[in-house]
Design an enzyme around this catalytic site. Sequence first.
Site, PDB file in Angstrom:
ATOM      1  N   TYR A   1     -61.113 -20.198 -57.532  1.00 59.32           N
ATOM      2  CA  TYR A   1     -60.644 -21.205 -56.562  1.00 59.32           C
ATOM      3  C   TYR A   1     -59.170 -21.519 -56.804  1.00 59.32           C
ATOM      4  CZ  TYR A   1     -60.957 -25.608 -53.858  1.00 59.32           C
ATOM      5  OH  TYR A   1     -60.783 -26.618 -52.948  1.00 59.32           O
TER       6      TYR A   1
ATOM      7  N   SER B   1     -54.875 -27.383 -52.268  1.00 61.08           N
ATOM      8  CA  SER B   1     -55.730 -28.171 -53.160  1.00 61.08           C
ATOM      9  C   SER B   1     -54.915 -28.624 -54.362  1.00 61.08           C
ATOM     10  CB  SER B   1     -56.886 -27.277 -53.618  1.00 61.08           C
ATOM     11  OG  SER B   1     -57.476 -27.750 -54.805  1.00 61.08           O
TER      12      SER B   1
HETATM   13  C1  GCO Z   1     -63.295 -29.235 -58.625  1.00 63.63           C
HETATM   14  C2  GCO Z   1     -63.162 -29.751 -57.235  1.00 63.63           C
HETATM   15  C3  GCO Z   1     -61.842 -29.385 -56.630  1.00 63.63           C
HETATM   16  C4  GCO Z   1     -61.746 -29.920 -55.231  1.00 63.63           C
HETATM   17  C5  GCO Z   1     -60.395 -29.990 -54.616  1.00 63.63           C
HETATM   18  C6  GCO Z   1     -59.364 -30.638 -55.479  1.00 63.63           C
HETATM   19  O1  GCO Z   1     -64.323 -28.677 -58.939  1.00 63.63           O
HETATM   20  O2  GCO Z   1     -62.358 -29.454 -59.406  1.00 63.63           O
HETATM   21  O3  GCO Z   1     -64.190 -29.342 -56.420  1.00 63.63           O
HETATM   22  O4  GCO Z   1     -61.580 -28.078 -56.778  1.00 63.63           O
HETATM   23  O5  GCO Z   1     -62.641 -29.287 -54.399  1.00 63.63           O
HETATM   24  O6  GCO Z   1     -59.961 -28.791 -54.080  1.00 63.63           O
HETATM   25  O7  GCO Z   1     -58.137 -30.669 -54.844  1.00 63.63           O
END
Ligand code: GCO
Length: 263
Positions: free
Chosen positions: A160, A147
Site C-alpha cells: 500500500y 494517503s
Molecule cells: C493503515 C491504514 C491506512 C489508511 C490511510 C492512511 O493500515 O495504516 O489503513 O493505510 O487506510 O490510507 O492515510
Amino acid sequence: MSLSLFDLNGKTALITGATHGLGMAIAKGLAAAGAGIVINGRFPGKLEAALKEFSACGISATGYLFDVTDEKAVIDNLTRIEKEVAPIDILVNNAGIIKRIPMVEMEVEEFRQVIDIDLVGPFIMAKHLVRSMIARKSGGKIINMCSMMSELGRNTVSAYAAAKGGLKMLTRNMATEWASYNIQANGIGPGYFATAQTAPIRVDGHPFNEFIIHRTPAGRWGEPEELQGAAIFLASAASDFVNGHILYVDGGILATIGKPANE
Ligand code: GCO
C-alpha cells in the site's frame, strides 16, 4: 472574487470506487457543488445499493460496473459514459485496496494486486480519459487519492505504501505532462478516516485506535465528509493554477513528530 470559482454546475465527475467510504463522500460533495455524478464499482450489489443511497440524498448518479485494472473494460466504459451521460470533466481516482500483512509473509501475488489496483488503475483511467480531454480541448481535473502512506511507512502495509508513494509521483508526472492542455492533476492525502477500510484497526480498545488519536494533533479520526472541501477545490476553477500538489487532510499528522505517550 466570487464563490462561483467553486461552482461545478455543468461539469461531470467520475469517481471510481465510490460505492462507499471516502469515494462516496467525495461524490456527494461534488454533487452539492453542482457536478453531475458518475460512479464506478466492481460489485453489482454494492453499485446498486450505492445508487439507491445517492438517490435518497437527491443525487441522480449513474453507475458503471468495471474493474479499473482492466484496460479494455476501462476504454469500453469511458466510451459508453461519454455517449450515455456526458464527457467527463473531473476524474477522481479513488478505487483502492489495502492488505495488512508483514512483508516477509506477503505473497508476491498479493503485493502485485495492491499495486495493480492502487497505482496501475489510476494510470489506466487517467491515460484514456485525458486522451478525450485533449481531443476535446476541454481541459479537466484529475484528483488522485493518495494517503499518509504516500509519505510514511508503517508495519504491514508495504504494498500500500509503495503504491501510494508511487501515486504521489504519478500525480506530479501527470501534472507535468498535461498542464499545457489546461488539465490539472493533484492529489488528496487523507489522514486516518473512519471508513470500512480502517474498521479493523479502529475498534475501541485496539492499540492502533488509541495510537492514532494520540498521534493526530486534532485528537480524533476524520469523518469522510471532511474531504469534501478539498475535493471541490481541486475539482473547480479555484485550483486552475494548482498542479501536482498533494493536499493532505490529516488533522495535522504530517505537521508533527508526535508526542510522548504520557503527554
Ligand atoms: C493503515 C491504514 C491506512 C489508511 C490511510 C492512511 O493500515 O495504516 O489503513 O493505510 O487506510 O490510507 O492515510
